[in-house]
Design a protein around this motif. Structure first.
Motif, mmCIF file in Angstrom:
data_model
loop_
_atom_site.group_PDB
_atom_site.id
_atom_site.type_symbol
_atom_site.label_atom_id
_atom_site.label_comp_id
_atom_site.label_asym_id
_atom_site.label_seq_id
_atom_site.Cartn_x
_atom_site.Cartn_y
_atom_site.Cartn_z
ATOM 1 N N LEU A 1 3.892 43.221 35.241
ATOM 2 C CA LEU A 1 2.715 43.696 35.057
ATOM 3 C C LEU A 1 2.283 42.827 36.783
ATOM 4 C CD1 LEU A 1 2.241 40.485 32.148
ATOM 5 C CD2 LEU A 1 1.742 42.946 32.342
ATOM 6 N N ASP A 2 1.128 43.814 37.417
ATOM 7 C CA ASP A 2 1.019 43.241 38.386
ATOM 8 C C ASP A 2 -0.878 42.909 38.446
ATOM 9 O OD1 ASP A 2 0.362 43.605 41.589
ATOM 10 O OD2 ASP A 2 0.173 45.380 41.790
ATOM 11 N N PRO A 3 -1.295 41.980 38.455
ATOM 12 C CA PRO A 3 0.053 40.481 39.562
ATOM 13 C C PRO A 3 1.304 40.362 38.370
ATOM 14 C CG PRO A 3 -2.639 39.334 39.541
ATOM 15 C CD PRO A 3 -2.156 40.538 38.813
ATOM 16 N N HIS A 4 2.355 39.123 38.865
ATOM 17 C CA HIS A 4 3.010 38.229 37.723
ATOM 18 C C HIS A 4 2.742 37.599 37.284
ATOM 19 C CE1 HIS A 4 6.603 39.824 40.200
ATOM 20 N NE2 HIS A 4 6.404 40.791 39.607
ATOM 21 N N PRO A 5 2.331 37.101 35.659
ATOM 22 C CA PRO A 5 2.451 35.615 35.311
ATOM 23 C C PRO A 5 2.382 34.742 36.098
ATOM 24 C CG PRO A 5 3.426 37.197 33.675
ATOM 25 C CD PRO A 5 3.648 38.222 34.886
ATOM 26 N N GLU A 6 1.762 33.498 36.194
ATOM 27 C CA GLU A 6 1.528 32.728 37.178
ATOM 28 C C GLU A 6 3.176 32.200 36.388
ATOM 29 O OE1 GLU A 6 -1.083 34.258 36.113
ATOM 30 O OE2 GLU A 6 -1.460 35.013 38.472
ATOM 31 N N SER A 7 3.011 31.882 35.116
ATOM 32 C CA SER A 7 3.617 31.255 33.618
ATOM 33 C C SER A 7 4.737 31.710 32.957
ATOM 34 C CB SER A 7 2.907 30.335 33.871
ATOM 35 O OG SER A 7 3.393 29.425 32.371
ATOM 36 N N VAL A 8 5.481 31.560 33.787
ATOM 37 C CA VAL A 8 6.634 32.824 32.472
ATOM 38 C C VAL A 8 7.402 31.759 31.616
ATOM 39 C CG1 VAL A 8 8.390 34.545 32.353
ATOM 40 C CG2 VAL A 8 6.734 34.643 33.779
ATOM 41 N N PRO A 9 6.764 31.483 30.238
ATOM 42 C CA PRO A 9 7.323 30.338 28.961
ATOM 43 C C PRO A 9 8.832 31.171 28.742
ATOM 44 C CG PRO A 9 5.171 31.624 28.122
ATOM 45 C CD PRO A 9 5.591 31.734 29.630
#
Ligand code: SAM
Ligand code: DTB
Ligand code: SF4
Length: 317
Positions: free
Chosen positions: A213-221
């Motif tokens: 994903l671009d940008p990356h998810p800011e938070s990755v649970p």
């Protein structure tokens, strides 16, 4: 260290399967370049609308398709939500996440209430996150305007395995909602769940989706299944906690700047396993005795663990 979005499955497989000392060393090195290594963000979760969900996610206590004994509760009133957010702040949380068991967000009185909740939690100077199911562009824009920091919407597993776990929607629906959230200028919280009978290739496939994903998810649970009686996954064997450690370390290496959150099912992990997850680059947890419907370690236990590890709660950014 350059942030990349063009990871291949082969590269990710090689990282995931590298010798544990190398994997942890690489994850720690990257972690320290991007984050203070002793800090963990404390987040609090509240179920603002519980049960009777039309989706059939095989792990979930709140799906109307299974008899799980979870009491249904209609949308909470905003004053009670605000009280809960104040308690979370007093306990040291800097992010407050509200979850509703909806397939998609209803328009009208209920959505207006959610907007009011978002406004009042944002006014406490907490990061505000919601997870409400699928959204329209206009709802995303109104949530942003109300002060929403982040929207949680997980990909959960690989595209190939997704249909084994959920049949009421498709992977593409998830990607579309995530794109809508991004377009509205809300940060993305997107991760997955392990221990649901997936293969190693599915774990790699999930990480590949997230890291490209671009940008990356800011938070990755990263969740580990909290088995729920009555769901199709009620008898799934326990996941080896070292798989969790590998997945977290790989996520840290692939998405250096993101917060990696050790989320659902943490009560099943030993203190030592949680410590290894921190070493692997996890820098966020949910605190408080309950997640949405499943248990979580007590605040006291978590504080004692952080203390024993010489780590500390992250202050508000
Ligand atoms: N209803 C919302 C939606 O459609 O995204 C989200 C709420 S759901 C509880 C958020 C995530 O929690 C799921 O995507 C899954 O990864 C995780 N989760 C749900 N039930 C879980 C369980 N029993 N154990 C561990 N994680 C779980
Ligand atoms: C996420 O990935 N994990 C949180 C949050 N997003 C909403 C939920 C975890 C636990 C859910 C299981 C329960 O308590 O019912
Ligand atoms: Fe509904 Fe979310 Fe549970 Fe799926 S995970 S059944 S969408 S509440």
């Amino acid at each position: 260290m350059q942030i990349r979005h063009n990871w291949t499955r082969e590269e990710i497989r090689a990282i995931f399967n590298s010798p544990l000392p190398d994997l942890i060393f690489q994850a720690q090195s990257i972690h320290r370049e991007f984050h203070p290594p002793e800090e963990v963000q404390l987040c609090r979760l509240l179920s603002i609308k519980t049960g009777a969900c039309p989706e059939d996610c095989a792990y979930c206590s709140q799906s109307a398709h299974y008899k799980t004994g979870v009491a249904r509760q209609k949308l909470m009133n905003p004053a009670d939500v605000l009280e809960s957010a104040k308690r979370a702040k007093a306990d040291g949380a800097t992010r407050f996440c509200m979850g509703a068991a909806w397939r998609d967000v209803p328009e009208g009185r209920e959505f207006d209430s959610v907007l009011e909740m978002v406004r009042s939690v944002a006014a406490l100077d907490l990061e505000v996150c919601c997870t409400l199911g699928m959204l329209t562009d206009s709802q995303a824009a109104r949530l942003k305007e109300a002060g929403l920091t982040a929207y949680n919407h997980n990909l959960d597993t690989s595209p190939e395995f997704y249909g084994h776990i959920i049949t009421t929607r498709v992977y593409e629906d998830r990607l579309q909602t995530i794109a809508r959230v991004r377009k509205a200028g809300i940060t993305v919280c997107c991760g997955g769940i392990l221990g649901i009978g997936e293969s190693e290739e599915d774990r790699i496939g999930l990480l590949h989706q997230l890291a490209t994903l671009d940008p990356h998810p800011e938070s990755v649970p990263i969740n580990v299944l909290a088995r729920v009686e009555g769901t199709p996954l009620a008898n799934t064997p326990d996941l080896d906690p070292l798989v969790m450690v590998r997945a977290i370390a790989t996520a840290r290496i692939l998405m250096p700047a993101s917060r990696v959150r050790l989320s659902g099912g943490r009560h099943k992990l030993s203190r030592e396993a949680v410590a290894l997850c921190f070493l692997a680059g996890a820098n966020s947890i949910f605190t408080g005795e309950k997640l949405l419907t499943t248990p979580n370690p007590s605040v006291d236990k978590d504080m004692a663990l952080l203390d024993d590890l010489g780590m500390k709660a992250m202050a508000r950014a």
